[in-house]
Enzyme design. Structure first.
Site, PDB file in Angstrom:
ATOM      1  CB  SER A  17      -0.830  -0.048   1.225  1.00 45.58           C
ATOM      2  OG  SER A  17      -1.688   0.887   1.124  1.00 45.58           O
ATOM      3  CG  LEU A  52      -6.735   8.416   5.550  1.00 42.40           C
ATOM      4  CD1 LEU A  52      -7.803   9.591   4.900  1.00 42.40           C
ATOM      5  CD2 LEU A  52      -7.785   7.427   6.183  1.00 42.40           C
ATOM      6  CG  HIS A  53      -3.134   2.275   3.808  1.00 39.15           C
ATOM      7  ND1 HIS A  53      -3.425   1.163   3.140  1.00 39.15           N
ATOM      8  CD2 HIS A  53      -4.117   2.158   4.918  1.00 39.15           C
ATOM      9  CE1 HIS A  53      -4.232   0.170   3.608  1.00 39.15           C
ATOM     10  NE2 HIS A  53      -4.481   0.986   4.957  1.00 39.15           N
ATOM     11  CD  GLN A  54      -6.371   3.402  -3.401  1.00 38.39           C
ATOM     12  OE1 GLN A  54      -6.941   4.597  -2.844  1.00 38.39           O
ATOM     13  NE2 GLN A  54      -6.939   2.404  -3.568  1.00 38.39           N
ATOM     14  N   GLY A  92      -8.757  -1.921   4.881  1.00 38.42           N
ATOM     15  CA  GLY A  92      -7.355  -1.350   5.313  1.00 38.42           C
ATOM     16  C   GLY A  92      -7.259  -0.814   6.737  1.00 38.42           C
TER      17      GLY A  92
END
Length: 134
Positions: A17, A52-54, A92
């Site tokens: 991520s 926050l992460h993708q 997540g």
């Protein structure tokens, strides 16, 4: 805490991520050895307290003995709570605690050695790698 490259030590990524945003309260949690992650689609009310992460690749959640890499810092995972895998893969979400526990106190905890947790910035990698032997 180590800065060894997990790829060079025969490990394979099980979760990859990239950090997209750092909440305004993250620093206060870091002072207590806690770092909270949520996927980029988390509700707005969680943004201030979270990294926050993708996600780019999600094969599995963490296990004890895996390595979590935050930016340039790699930490061995000592304990994993019972709901961590589902929370990470579905939301997540992960609560990283530098408490040195070998048994998670709460079902959502991922425990690493006592020590500083690195400060992250947008674009930093957040990965979990597993040794080829496990």
């Amino acid at each position: 805490m180590t800065t060894a490259d997990p790829v060079q030590t025969g490990a394979r990524p099980v979760y990859e991520s990239a950090v997209t945003q750092i909440g305004s309260q993250v620093e206060a949690f870091l002072e207590h050895g806690i770092l909270i992650f949520f996927g980029a689609g988390a509700p707005e009310e969680l943004h201030d307290m979270s990294v926050l992460h993708q996600v780019t690749s999600a094969e599995d959640g963490p296990r004890p003995g895996d390595t979590i890499t935050l930016g340039d810092t790699s930490l061995e995972i000592l304990a994993v709570g019972s709901v961590v895998r589902d929370n990470l893969l579905n939301l997540g979400h992960l609560d990283l605690k530098a408490d040195g526990r070998t048994e998670a106190k709460l079902p959502g905890d991922v425990c690493v050695a006592v020590g500083p947790i690195p400060r992250l910035t947008p674009g930093d990698a957040f990965t979990i790698t597993r040794s080829q032997e496990t």
